[in-house]
Design a protein around this motif. Sequence first.
Motif, PDB file in Angstrom:
ATOM      1  N   GLY A 110       8.947  29.490 -51.549  1.00  0.00           N
ATOM      2  CA  GLY A 110       9.325  28.157 -52.120  1.00  0.00           C
ATOM      3  C   GLY A 110       7.837  27.385 -52.216  1.00  0.00           C
ATOM      4  N   GLN A 111       6.668  27.766 -51.740  1.00  0.00           N
ATOM      5  CA  GLN A 111       5.629  27.059 -51.806  1.00  0.00           C
ATOM      6  C   GLN A 111       5.188  26.559 -53.243  1.00  0.00           C
ATOM      7  OE1 GLN A 111       1.752  28.348 -50.537  1.00  0.00           O
ATOM      8  NE2 GLN A 111       1.236  26.415 -49.371  1.00  0.00           N
ATOM      9  N   ILE A 112       4.812  25.451 -53.652  1.00  0.00           N
ATOM     10  CA  ILE A 112       4.433  25.432 -55.134  1.00  0.00           C
ATOM     11  C   ILE A 112       2.812  25.481 -55.248  1.00  0.00           C
ATOM     12  CG2 ILE A 112       4.106  23.763 -57.188  1.00  0.00           C
ATOM     13  CD1 ILE A 112       7.021  24.795 -56.395  1.00  0.00           C
ATOM     14  N   ARG A 118       5.669  18.956 -63.628  1.00  0.00           N
ATOM     15  CA  ARG A 118       7.193  18.748 -63.504  1.00  0.00           C
ATOM     16  C   ARG A 118       7.941  18.810 -62.314  1.00  0.00           C
ATOM     17  NH1 ARG A 118      11.224  19.758 -68.532  1.00  0.00           N
ATOM     18  NH2 ARG A 118      13.004  20.041 -67.408  1.00  0.00           N
ATOM     19  N   PHE A 119       7.330  19.505 -61.357  1.00  0.00           N
ATOM     20  CA  PHE A 119       8.267  19.508 -60.240  1.00  0.00           C
ATOM     21  C   PHE A 119       7.834  18.155 -59.310  1.00  0.00           C
ATOM     22  CE2 PHE A 119       8.007  24.200 -60.170  1.00  0.00           C
ATOM     23  CZ  PHE A 119       9.233  24.495 -59.775  1.00  0.00           C
ATOM     24  N   GLN A 120       6.882  17.547 -59.769  1.00  0.00           N
ATOM     25  CA  GLN A 120       6.759  16.089 -59.043  1.00  0.00           C
ATOM     26  C   GLN A 120       7.850  15.351 -59.663  1.00  0.00           C
ATOM     27  OE1 GLN A 120       2.609  14.427 -59.252  1.00  0.00           O
ATOM     28  NE2 GLN A 120       1.693  16.573 -59.675  1.00  0.00           N
ATOM     29  N   LEU A 121       8.095  15.375 -60.567  1.00  0.00           N
ATOM     30  CA  LEU A 121       9.433  14.520 -61.243  1.00  0.00           C
ATOM     31  C   LEU A 121      10.734  14.841 -60.809  1.00  0.00           C
ATOM     32  CD1 LEU A 121       8.566  14.625 -64.976  1.00  0.00           C
ATOM     33  CD2 LEU A 121       7.941  12.813 -63.275  1.00  0.00           C
ATOM     34  N   THR A 142       1.065  19.861 -50.618  1.00  0.00           N
ATOM     35  CA  THR A 142       1.893  20.445 -51.655  1.00  0.00           C
ATOM     36  C   THR A 142       3.272  20.380 -51.720  1.00  0.00           C
ATOM     37  OG1 THR A 142       1.903  22.463 -53.291  1.00  0.00           O
ATOM     38  CG2 THR A 142       1.785  22.859 -50.832  1.00  0.00           C
ATOM     39  N   MET A 143       3.940  20.709 -52.642  1.00  0.00           N
ATOM     40  CA  MET A 143       5.417  20.897 -52.704  1.00  0.00           C
ATOM     41  C   MET A 143       5.908  22.060 -52.247  1.00  0.00           C
ATOM     42  SD  MET A 143       5.723  18.483 -56.285  1.00  0.00           S
ATOM     43  CE  MET A 143       4.563  19.573 -57.166  1.00  0.00           C
ATOM     44  N   TYR A 144       7.349  21.907 -51.667  1.00  0.00           N
ATOM     45  CA  TYR A 144       7.910  23.044 -51.218  1.00  0.00           C
ATOM     46  C   TYR A 144       9.467  22.888 -51.742  1.00  0.00           C
ATOM     47  CZ  TYR A 144       4.215  24.514 -48.178  1.00  0.00           C
ATOM     48  OH  TYR A 144       2.914  24.867 -47.855  1.00  0.00           O
ATOM     49  N   VAL A 145      10.015  24.029 -52.014  1.00  0.00           N
ATOM     50  CA  VAL A 145      11.297  24.133 -52.632  1.00  0.00           C
ATOM     51  C   VAL A 145      12.330  24.893 -51.699  1.00  0.00           C
ATOM     52  CG1 VAL A 145      12.511  25.013 -54.685  1.00  0.00           C
ATOM     53  CG2 VAL A 145      10.511  24.025 -55.191  1.00  0.00           C
ATOM     54  N   GLU A 146      13.613  24.242 -51.334  1.00  0.00           N
ATOM     55  CA  GLU A 146      14.445  24.923 -50.706  1.00  0.00           C
ATOM     56  C   GLU A 146      14.859  25.596 -51.793  1.00  0.00           C
ATOM     57  OE1 GLU A 146      18.506  24.082 -48.081  1.00  0.00           O
ATOM     58  OE2 GLU A 146      16.892  22.541 -48.336  1.00  0.00           O
TER      59      GLU A 146
END
Length: 363
Positions: A150-152, A181-184, A233-237
Motif C-alpha cells: 500500500g505505498q503510494i 486524488r489520494f491526497q484528498l 509519501t502516502m500509505y494505504v491500509e
Amino acid sequence: MDRRGFLASSTSAALLAGCATLPERPVATTTEAAHGACLPPVLVAENRIIRTVAGLRPYRESGFVVRAENLGSKRLVHNYGHGGAGITLSWGSSRLATGLGLAAASGPVAVLGAGVMGLSTALMAQERGYAVTIYTENLPPHTTSNIAGGQIFPASLYEPDAVDDAWMAQFIAAMDYSWRRFQLMVGDDYGIRWLPTYEGAGGGTFDPYQPGAEILEDSANPFHTQRIRRYFTMYVETGRYLRQLTADFLRAGGRFVIRRFETPSEVAGLPESVVFNCTGLGARDLFGDEGMVPKRGQLAILIPQPEVQYAYSIGSAYMFPRADGIVLGGTFETGVGDPVTTPEGIARIIQRHKALVPSTCKS
C-alpha cells in the motif's frame, strides 16, 4: 529491474517534473521531532509474526494496458497489468479507461474484476452518472489487491527499454491524477496517511512523488550501513481501503455478480454496451495476453507497534506500519504463479529485516 523502474529513464524524470502537482511538505511526525536520527525499532522476530501472505503482481515488461477495442457490438476497454503499482495508479489509470469507454455507453456499464482497479473504474463511472455492475470471481478481502503493502509510489511496473513515449505519457497522466486524488482521501475513513520514508540513496535523484526528499547527513541517518534518502509519501491500509471502496460502490447503487468468464464470447454476451476489463493476471487467459507474467511477493505481518511511524525501503527489504500490523516484504519472484508463502521466503524476509534495525532511541 530497479524497484522504482520509472526513475531509470532521465526522459521520464524530466517529464514527471514538468507535469506533477506537488503538495507542501507534510509536518514532521512526533517520532521525528522527538528523536531526530533515532527511530523506534521494529521488533523483528519469528514469534511476533501474526500472519503470512503471498500475492501475485500482474507484471508486463511493456507496462500496463489501457486500450479500447470492439468486441462484437460492445466497446471493450482494457485496464490491467499494473505490476506492483496497482493501488498507486488505480485512480489515474481508471480515469484514462473511463475516458476511452463511457462516450460509447448507451446505458449501464460492466466491470470485470473487483480488485482495486475494478472498484476504482466502477466508482469513476458512477461519478459520471452510469449504473455499474461488477462481474467478479472474488470479492474483497479475497483479491490480489488485498495483499498489497500500500505505498503510494510506482514500483515493479515496466522495463525502460520496452516502453515508448506514448505509453510514458499515459503513465505520467495516470500517476499525476492518482497522486492528487489520494491526497484528498487521507484520513481514517480510507486508511490513508502520510509517513516519512527512508530509502537507500543511489544517485540522489529526487522526483515529484518524493516531497521533502533529502539525503541525510551521517548525524541524522538512523541506518548507518549506507547513505539514506528520506522523503514523504502516502500509505494505504489496504483492507480498510478496499472495504470503504466496496461500501461506496454499493451505496451509489452498484451491484456485484459472482461469475467466472472463460472466453471473450461470454463477455460479449453481457447485456451492457461497454465492458471494462480489470481482471489483472486473469487477462492472460481470458484475452490471450502472453506478455502478462506473475511476480510473487511474500509478506510477513508482525504484531502492530503504534510507536513505529515511519517506513523504509532499503535494498530488497521494505517495511510499512499499518494499524493491522507491521508489514515486512522483499520478495520478487518472477514467473512464480502459486500465491502461497514458503518457509524459505519468509525466513529470508525476517533475516533481511533483522539486519535493518535503526538506531534505538534513548530515554
